[in-house]
Design a protein around this motif. Structure first.
Motif, PDB file in Angstrom:
ATOM      1  N   LYS A   1       0.768   5.639  -0.757  1.00 26.86           N
ATOM      2  CA  LYS A   1       0.007   7.106  -1.024  1.00 26.86           C
ATOM      3  C   LYS A   1       0.492   7.373  -2.333  1.00 26.86           C
ATOM      4  CE  LYS A   1      -0.994   8.057   3.635  1.00 26.86           C
ATOM      5  NZ  LYS A   1      -1.017   9.171   4.592  1.00 26.86           N
TER       6      LYS A   1
ATOM      7  N   ARG B   1       0.893  -1.194   0.012  1.00 28.52           N
ATOM      8  CA  ARG B   1      -0.030  -0.100  -0.157  1.00 28.52           C
ATOM      9  C   ARG B   1       0.975   1.252  -0.111  1.00 28.52           C
ATOM     10  NH1 ARG B   1      -5.400  -0.748   3.894  1.00 28.52           N
ATOM     11  NH2 ARG B   1      -5.716  -2.900   3.192  1.00 28.52           N
TER      12      ARG B   1
ATOM     13  N   PRO C   1       0.157  11.012  -4.685  1.00 26.07           N
ATOM     14  CA  PRO C   1      -0.248  12.110  -4.784  1.00 26.07           C
ATOM     15  C   PRO C   1      -0.962  12.353  -6.048  1.00 26.07           C
ATOM     16  CG  PRO C   1       2.108  12.203  -5.330  1.00 26.07           C
ATOM     17  CD  PRO C   1       1.765  10.743  -4.903  1.00 26.07           C
TER      18      PRO C   1
ATOM     19  N   GLY D   1      -9.321  -0.304  -0.879  1.00 27.50           N
ATOM     20  CA  GLY D   1      -7.985  -0.289  -0.470  1.00 27.50           C
ATOM     21  C   GLY D   1      -7.554  -1.344   0.467  1.00 27.50           C
TER      22      GLY D   1
END
Length: 71
Positions: free
Chosen positions: A49, A47, A51, A71
């Motif tokens: 993040k 996993r 942008p 997710g």
């Protein structure tokens, strides 16, 4: 009839990305682009993040992830 949904979109960061848009006929949602300078390798089952380069302001009750099934 569903009322129009007004979403404020503000570019953020140094990487310029296009605004979200429907890329497929009949799509349920708009596609976002990643605001990356270089490719980001993602390991299987990892996993990370990513942008978007955008800040979105949704009105109350306007949607967004429910936390279920994502997710």
């Amino acid at each position: 009839m569903i009322p129009d949904l007004h979403i404020e979109v503000v570019p953020v960061g140094e990487v310029k990305v296009p605004l979200p848009r429907y890329e497929t006929d009949g799509a349920a949602g708009m596609d976002l682009r990643a605001a990356l300078v270089e490719p980001l390798p993602i390991a299987p089952r990892a996993r990370v993040k990513i942008p978007t380069g955008l800040s979105l302001a949704l009105p109350p009750g306007g949607g967004g992830p429910s936390g279920r099934g994502h997710g």
